[in-house]
Design a protein around this motif. Structure first.
Motif, PDB file in Angstrom:
ATOM      1  N   LEU A 150       0.832  -1.215   0.000  1.00  0.00           N
ATOM      2  CA  LEU A 150       0.000   0.000   0.000  1.00  0.00           C
ATOM      3  C   LEU A 150       0.865   1.263   0.000  1.00  0.00           C
ATOM      4  O   LEU A 150       0.525   2.254  -0.652  1.00  0.00           O
ATOM      5  CB  LEU A 150      -0.939   0.011   1.213  1.00  0.00           C
ATOM      6  CG  LEU A 150      -2.093  -0.979   1.203  1.00  0.00           C
ATOM      7  CD1 LEU A 150      -2.962  -0.792   2.440  1.00  0.00           C
ATOM      8  CD2 LEU A 150      -2.940  -0.843  -0.053  1.00  0.00           C
ATOM      9  N   ALA A 151       1.961   1.221   0.755  1.00  0.00           N
ATOM     10  CA  ALA A 151       2.855   2.385   0.775  1.00  0.00           C
ATOM     11  C   ALA A 151       3.413   2.629  -0.627  1.00  0.00           C
ATOM     12  O   ALA A 151       3.517   3.777  -1.087  1.00  0.00           O
ATOM     13  CB  ALA A 151       3.988   2.148   1.777  1.00  0.00           C
ATOM     14  N   PHE A 152       3.751   1.544  -1.302  1.00  0.00           N
ATOM     15  CA  PHE A 152       4.253   1.640  -2.667  1.00  0.00           C
ATOM     16  C   PHE A 152       3.176   2.201  -3.602  1.00  0.00           C
ATOM     17  O   PHE A 152       3.445   3.067  -4.448  1.00  0.00           O
ATOM     18  CB  PHE A 152       4.702   0.251  -3.122  1.00  0.00           C
ATOM     19  CG  PHE A 152       5.419   0.241  -4.432  1.00  0.00           C
ATOM     20  CD1 PHE A 152       4.848  -0.352  -5.550  1.00  0.00           C
ATOM     21  CD2 PHE A 152       6.667   0.833  -4.571  1.00  0.00           C
ATOM     22  CE1 PHE A 152       5.505  -0.361  -6.764  1.00  0.00           C
ATOM     23  CE2 PHE A 152       7.332   0.834  -5.786  1.00  0.00           C
ATOM     24  CZ  PHE A 152       6.750   0.234  -6.883  1.00  0.00           C
ATOM     25  N   LEU A 153       1.938   1.733  -3.451  1.00  0.00           N
ATOM     26  CA  LEU A 153       0.839   2.219  -4.280  1.00  0.00           C
ATOM     27  C   LEU A 153       0.616   3.711  -4.027  1.00  0.00           C
ATOM     28  O   LEU A 153       0.336   4.480  -4.955  1.00  0.00           O
ATOM     29  CB  LEU A 153      -0.450   1.449  -3.993  1.00  0.00           C
ATOM     30  CG  LEU A 153      -0.450  -0.063  -4.217  1.00  0.00           C
ATOM     31  CD1 LEU A 153      -1.864  -0.619  -4.098  1.00  0.00           C
ATOM     32  CD2 LEU A 153       0.153  -0.436  -5.543  1.00  0.00           C
ATOM     33  N   ARG A 154       0.763   4.100  -2.759  1.00  0.00           N
ATOM     34  CA  ARG A 154       0.560   5.507  -2.445  1.00  0.00           C
ATOM     35  C   ARG A 154       1.591   6.369  -3.145  1.00  0.00           C
ATOM     36  O   ARG A 154       1.274   7.421  -3.700  1.00  0.00           O
ATOM     37  CB  ARG A 154       0.627   5.737  -0.931  1.00  0.00           C
ATOM     38  CG  ARG A 154       0.473   7.209  -0.562  1.00  0.00           C
ATOM     39  CD  ARG A 154       0.444   7.409   0.919  1.00  0.00           C
ATOM     40  NE  ARG A 154       1.669   6.925   1.537  1.00  0.00           N
ATOM     41  CZ  ARG A 154       1.894   6.971   2.849  1.00  0.00           C
ATOM     42  NH1 ARG A 154       0.969   7.435   3.657  1.00  0.00           N
ATOM     43  NH2 ARG A 154       3.017   6.520   3.349  1.00  0.00           N
ATOM     44  N   SER A 155       2.843   5.905  -3.153  1.00  0.00           N
ATOM     45  CA  SER A 155       3.864   6.711  -3.820  1.00  0.00           C
ATOM     46  C   SER A 155       3.615   6.750  -5.323  1.00  0.00           C
ATOM     47  O   SER A 155       3.891   7.762  -5.973  1.00  0.00           O
ATOM     48  CB  SER A 155       5.262   6.194  -3.488  1.00  0.00           C
ATOM     49  OG  SER A 155       5.434   4.890  -3.978  1.00  0.00           O
ATOM     50  N   ALA A 156       3.083   5.685  -5.888  1.00  0.00           N
ATOM     51  CA  ALA A 156       2.731   5.699  -7.311  1.00  0.00           C
ATOM     52  C   ALA A 156       1.621   6.714  -7.571  1.00  0.00           C
ATOM     53  O   ALA A 156       1.645   7.436  -8.571  1.00  0.00           O
ATOM     54  CB  ALA A 156       2.282   4.305  -7.761  1.00  0.00           C
ATOM     55  N   ALA A 157       0.669   6.797  -6.637  1.00  0.00           N
ATOM     56  CA  ALA A 157      -0.449   7.729  -6.806  1.00  0.00           C
ATOM     57  C   ALA A 157      -0.015   9.176  -6.604  1.00  0.00           C
ATOM     58  O   ALA A 157      -0.755  10.102  -6.966  1.00  0.00           O
ATOM     59  CB  ALA A 157      -1.573   7.375  -5.825  1.00  0.00           C
ATOM     60  N   ARG A 158       1.177   9.352  -6.023  1.00  0.00           N
ATOM     61  CA  ARG A 158       1.669  10.715  -5.792  1.00  0.00           C
ATOM     62  C   ARG A 158       2.459  11.258  -6.958  1.00  0.00           C
ATOM     63  O   ARG A 158       2.891  12.414  -6.931  1.00  0.00           O
ATOM     64  CB  ARG A 158       2.562  10.745  -4.540  1.00  0.00           C
ATOM     65  CG  ARG A 158       1.802  10.814  -3.253  1.00  0.00           C
ATOM     66  CD  ARG A 158       2.739  10.719  -2.076  1.00  0.00           C
ATOM     67  NE  ARG A 158       2.034  10.942  -0.816  1.00  0.00           N
ATOM     68  CZ  ARG A 158       2.471  10.556   0.368  1.00  0.00           C
ATOM     69  NH1 ARG A 158       3.621   9.926   0.463  1.00  0.00           N
ATOM     70  NH2 ARG A 158       1.774  10.789   1.455  1.00  0.00           N
ATOM     71  N   GLN A 159       2.677  10.427  -7.982  1.00  0.00           N
ATOM     72  CA  GLN A 159       3.434  10.880  -9.148  1.00  0.00           C
ATOM     73  C   GLN A 159       2.665  11.990  -9.875  1.00  0.00           C
ATOM     74  O   GLN A 159       1.459  12.126  -9.699  1.00  0.00           O
ATOM     75  CB  GLN A 159       3.683   9.694 -10.101  1.00  0.00           C
ATOM     76  CG  GLN A 159       4.551   8.606  -9.492  1.00  0.00           C
ATOM     77  CD  GLN A 159       5.836   9.151  -8.923  1.00  0.00           C
ATOM     78  OE1 GLN A 159       6.611   9.799  -9.622  1.00  0.00           O
ATOM     79  NE2 GLN A 159       6.059   8.936  -7.644  1.00  0.00           N
ATOM     80  N   PRO A 160       3.363  12.737 -10.719  1.00  0.00           N
ATOM     81  CA  PRO A 160       2.714  13.846 -11.438  1.00  0.00           C
ATOM     82  C   PRO A 160       1.476  13.414 -12.223  1.00  0.00           C
ATOM     83  O   PRO A 160       0.520  14.188 -12.328  1.00  0.00           O
ATOM     84  CB  PRO A 160       3.812  14.349 -12.392  1.00  0.00           C
ATOM     85  CG  PRO A 160       5.082  13.986 -11.727  1.00  0.00           C
ATOM     86  CD  PRO A 160       4.827  12.724 -10.953  1.00  0.00           C
ATOM     87  N   ASP A 161       1.481  12.184 -12.737  1.00  0.00           N
ATOM     88  CA  ASP A 161       0.302  11.736 -13.483  1.00  0.00           C
ATOM     89  C   ASP A 161      -0.734  11.104 -12.561  1.00  0.00           C
ATOM     90  O   ASP A 161      -1.653  10.431 -13.031  1.00  0.00           O
ATOM     91  CB  ASP A 161       0.713  10.747 -14.581  1.00  0.00           C
ATOM     92  CG  ASP A 161       1.197   9.416 -14.017  1.00  0.00           C
ATOM     93  OD1 ASP A 161       1.331   8.452 -14.799  1.00  0.00           O
ATOM     94  OD2 ASP A 161       1.444   9.320 -12.788  1.00  0.00           O
ATOM     95  N   SER A 162      -0.563  11.275 -11.250  1.00  0.00           N
ATOM     96  CA  SER A 162      -1.487  10.726 -10.244  1.00  0.00           C
ATOM     97  C   SER A 162      -1.613   9.212 -10.314  1.00  0.00           C
ATOM     98  O   SER A 162      -2.610   8.657  -9.880  1.00  0.00           O
ATOM     99  CB  SER A 162      -2.883  11.357 -10.376  1.00  0.00           C
ATOM    100  OG  SER A 162      -2.817  12.756 -10.246  1.00  0.00           O
ATOM    101  N   SER A 172      -3.235  -4.296  -9.073  1.00  0.00           N
ATOM    102  CA  SER A 172      -2.664  -5.556  -8.585  1.00  0.00           C
ATOM    103  C   SER A 172      -2.459  -5.513  -7.075  1.00  0.00           C
ATOM    104  O   SER A 172      -2.851  -6.430  -6.348  1.00  0.00           O
ATOM    105  CB  SER A 172      -1.317  -5.834  -9.262  1.00  0.00           C
ATOM    106  OG  SER A 172      -1.449  -5.850 -10.658  1.00  0.00           O
ATOM    107  N   GLY A 173      -1.822  -4.451  -6.609  1.00  0.00           N
ATOM    108  CA  GLY A 173      -1.578  -4.302  -5.179  1.00  0.00           C
ATOM    109  C   GLY A 173      -2.879  -4.224  -4.392  1.00  0.00           C
ATOM    110  O   GLY A 173      -3.005  -4.810  -3.310  1.00  0.00           O
ATOM    111  N   ALA A 174      -3.848  -3.524  -4.941  1.00  0.00           N
ATOM    112  CA  ALA A 174      -5.158  -3.409  -4.283  1.00  0.00           C
ATOM    113  C   ALA A 174      -5.821  -4.773  -4.170  1.00  0.00           C
ATOM    114  O   ALA A 174      -6.399  -5.114  -3.138  1.00  0.00           O
ATOM    115  CB  ALA A 174      -6.049  -2.443  -5.067  1.00  0.00           C
TER     116      ALA A 174
END
Lengths: 195, 93
Positions: A150-162, A172-174
């Motif tokens: 989940l922490a990894f997914l959160r950082s992915a969601a924080r990227q400029p393209d959301s 997959s992670g979800a």
């Protein structure tokens, strides 16, 4: 039996949520846990008094709280994935909330295990306790892995393209996290509720 | 806070259903005593909850039929097996 069964039209019929590979993992995990579930139920039927004796020492309030925490975390994760997919805001915030719920679960498990150990109850106390510590322990390991995911997914969601370019990864992670939730639902029923 | 859209409201309704089913299964302990009726209620509710998580949170409702079929079959098979064991129809070797 779900709210508005099939009321909403399928947005993308035939879409696998995440990488096909994670579903191999999920199905494999379900298979292994099915064996765990059968072992728990079989032991209960074969040794009802011993099993009931062990169950009586479990803290059902903590078990219930833990169930609510994981169900709520799954809601947050499902909403976060939807936010990433649809471009709606605050997906990272929802992942953070899910992680918070997961950490709450871990903390309560520590309290629960700690109380048992302090009372002199351990893996070798009885067959019930062996199964209880072993299977909730393996599940707890899944929770810890899931929190890292989940922490990894959160950082992915924080990227400029959301996170939109990482949507398959996020799905997959979800999916893995929802697996963790559903496994606990069955463990909770078998250990805490089934008298 | 961003208002929930239709999809998110549906997720929230499913969560609420999961919460209600959970409380029902805990509450059922006091009312049903022990035995087969309790086992059916507890395990039945547990796997209804699992199905909600699978179909709506995991989004398997929109997945290829084959994947959905495997998971629905697993839910039925494991629930039935655990019930059979719990009510003593299957004995340990």
């Amino acid at each position: 039996m779900t709210a508005e069964d099939d009321a909403a039209p399928p947005r993308r019929a035939g879409h696998i949520p995440g990488e096909a590979g994670v579903w191999v993992l999920i199905l494999g995990d379900l298979f292994v846990f099915s064996i765990f579930f059968v072992i728990i139920a079989t032991t209960r039927t074969a040794h009802p008094a011993m099993f009931a004796g062990g169950q009586a020492t479990l803290d059902r309030t903590i078990g219930l709280a833990n169930t609510m925490l994981l169900l709520t975390s799954s809601l947050f994760v499902a909403m976060a994935v939807h936010r990433v997919r649809s471009g709606r805001p605050h997906a990272p915030r929802l992942f953070t909330a899910a992680i918070g719920c997961g950490l709450g679960f871990v903390a309560l498990k520590a309290v629960e295990y700690g109380a048992k150990i302090n009372a002199g109850l351990g893996v070798t106390t009885s067959d019930f306790y062996m199964l209880y510590f072993a299977f909730t322990g393996v599940h707890l390991a899944h929770v810890l892995i899931g929190l890292a995911v989940l922490a990894f997914l959160r950082s992915a969601a924080r990227q400029p393209d959301s996170g939109r370019s990482s949507l398959v990864l996020i799905e997959s992670g979800a999916s893995f996290w929802h697996l963790v939730d559903m496994l606990w639902v069955v463990l909770f029923a078998l250990f805490y509720l089934l008298r | 806070m961003t208002p929930l859209d239709a999809y998110e409201k549906r997720l929230a309704r499913n969560w609420l259903l999961l919460v209600v089913l959970t409380l029902l299964s805990v509450e059922g302990l006091g009312r049903l005593g022990g035995g087969a009726t309790l086992a059916v209620a507890i395990l039945g509710i547990a796997f209804i909850k699992v199905r909600i998580i699978v179909l709506d949170f995991m989004e398997v409702r929109g997945a290829p039929v084959a994947l959905r079929a495997i998971l629905e079959a697993w839910i039925v098979a494991v629930c039935a097996m655990l019930l059979a064991i719990a009510v003593g129809m299957l004995r340990a070797a």
